[in-house]
Design an enzyme around this catalytic site. Structure first.
Site, PDB file in Angstrom:
ATOM      1  N   GLY A  10       0.796  -1.224   0.000  1.00 27.87           N
ATOM      2  CA  GLY A  10       0.000   0.000   0.000  1.00 27.87           C
ATOM      3  C   GLY A  10       0.825   1.268   0.000  1.00 27.87           C
ATOM      4  N   ASN A  11       2.087   1.193   0.504  1.00 26.43           N
ATOM      5  CA  ASN A  11       2.926   2.394   0.538  1.00 26.43           C
ATOM      6  C   ASN A  11       3.369   2.824  -0.853  1.00 26.43           C
ATOM      7  OD1 ASN A  11       4.481  -0.027   0.513  1.00 26.43           O
ATOM      8  ND2 ASN A  11       6.300   1.091   1.108  1.00 26.43           N
ATOM      9  N   LYS A 126     -11.723  -9.026   5.881  1.00 23.50           N
ATOM     10  CA  LYS A 126     -10.808  -8.173   5.123  1.00 23.50           C
ATOM     11  C   LYS A 126     -11.266  -6.715   5.176  1.00 23.50           C
ATOM     12  CE  LYS A 126      -7.309  -7.804   2.178  1.00 23.50           C
ATOM     13  NZ  LYS A 126      -5.936  -8.159   2.549  1.00 23.50           N
ATOM     14  N   LYS A 209      -3.947  -9.788  -1.813  1.00 21.81           N
ATOM     15  CA  LYS A 209      -3.154  -9.658  -3.047  1.00 21.81           C
ATOM     16  C   LYS A 209      -1.840 -10.431  -2.974  1.00 21.81           C
ATOM     17  CE  LYS A 209      -0.064  -6.366  -1.563  1.00 21.81           C
ATOM     18  NZ  LYS A 209       1.359  -6.598  -1.340  1.00 21.81           N
ATOM     19  N   LYS A 271       1.992 -12.194   4.289  1.00 20.00           N
ATOM     20  CA  LYS A 271       3.099 -12.053   3.339  1.00 20.00           C
ATOM     21  C   LYS A 271       4.039 -13.261   3.449  1.00 20.00           C
ATOM     22  CE  LYS A 271       2.874  -7.035   3.793  1.00 20.00           C
ATOM     23  NZ  LYS A 271       1.977  -6.881   2.634  1.00 20.00           N
TER      24      LYS A 271
END
Length: 308
Positions: A10-11, A126, A209, A271
């Site tokens: 997101g960054n 989510k 994602k 992740k």
């Protein structure tokens, strides 16, 4: 030369379209650095704030005097893929032009197959969109939305997050990829679809994602999955006095750390799980977790956390 799937955190994107246009200029430089070194690259990205913003805007518009047609959630996901993909491909193409590199960038609106019996559909978790007060959240719950309190920062809408099973457009992505194009695909985890009576049907959900990126890397036979996040390396005992940064991990070490609950839910854990899933599925494959700023050095083995 490596075949790389690069999952943007997101960054790498802004909170508004204008912020995003500026943020992706920096992102594009790092992506083109990798391409300039001869790597083939597929880019994936998140869409949590964006799909929430689109969904809320369409809901408000449908209840306004204009009486705009209601927009189903899968279509909102596809919209977010389109405009984020446009911003990314525009910035990447401009960076290629600035370096006089003759390559093409293409975004693929991507459908991702999920299991209609995935238990996630019974427990929406989510978070998407902005933070709201309890009063506003309660009003929206009455309209059929699900909300949960998020770390003392307010209430956010939550939707199911099923696991990806297959990527419908994988052949199209691979065709572009293998012919030297930079491909943007599986944005926001892809538009989730289920198979119903021999047809594909969109469902109101958001796939993580990183899990979709790992599935994509597996299906297109990538060499390396790079998951970009806010930190340069993964750590255990994160934020504690005995915090330890990790440079290289085996499958067995990762599985043990997961069993020991070393990684935060909803943050580093997915992740790590996505990276592990790819490495276990792809013989000889490797996964790298690092920051956008350090991606080039990390790929050269100078930093980052590798799972092999």
């Amino acid at each position: 030369m490596k075949k790389i799937v690069l999952a943007l955190g997101g960054n790498a994107l802004g909170n508004t379209p204008e912020e995003q246009k500026e943020a992706v200029k920096i992102t594009a430089k790092s992506i083109v650095d990798l391409v300039e070194q001869g790597n083939k690259v597929i880019v994936s990205h998140g869409n949590g704030p964006q799909v929430g913003m689109i969904n809320l805007a369409m809901d408000i518009a449908s209840k306004s005097e204009a009486q705009t047609a209601e927009m189903p959630f899968p279509e909102c996901g596809a919209m977010s893929q389109g405009y984020i993909g446009y911003h990314l491909q525009n910035a990447i193409q401009n960076e290629l032009l600035a370096r006089k590199m003759d390559q093409t960038v293409a975004s693929v609106v991507t459908q991702v197959l999920v299991n209609k019996d995935d238990p996630a559909f019974e427990n929406p978790t989510k978070p998407i969109g902005s933070f709201y007060s309890k009063e506003v959240a309660d009003e929206m719950i009455e309209k059929g939305f699900f909300f949960k309190e998020d770390a003392g920062r307010g209430y956010r809408r939550v939707v199911p997050s099923p696991k990806p099973v297959d990527i419908i457009e994988k052949e199209a992505v691979e065709l572009l990829y293998n012919n030297g194009m930079i491909v943007i695909a599986a944005g926001g985890g892809g538009v989730p679809v289920i198979s119903e009576n021999g047809a594909l049907e969109g469902v109101a959900a958001v796939i993580d994602k990183d899990f979709t990126s790992a599935k994509l890397a597996e299906l297109v036979d990538a060499d390396t999955l790079i998951i970009l996040t806010a930190v340069e390396k993964v750590a255990i005992k994160f934020g504690q006095p005995d915090q330890e940064w990790l440079s290289e991990l085996s499958i067995e070490q990762v599985e043990q750390y997961l069993a020991d609950k070393e990684f935060a839910e909803g943050s580093m854990k997915p992740k790590i799980e996505a990276a592990l899933g790819f490495v276990k599925a792809k013989e000889g494959g490797s996964a790298l977790i690092t920051s956008l700023e350090q991606a080039f050095d990390a790929l050269a083995g100078k930093t980052g956390t590798w799972i092999k």
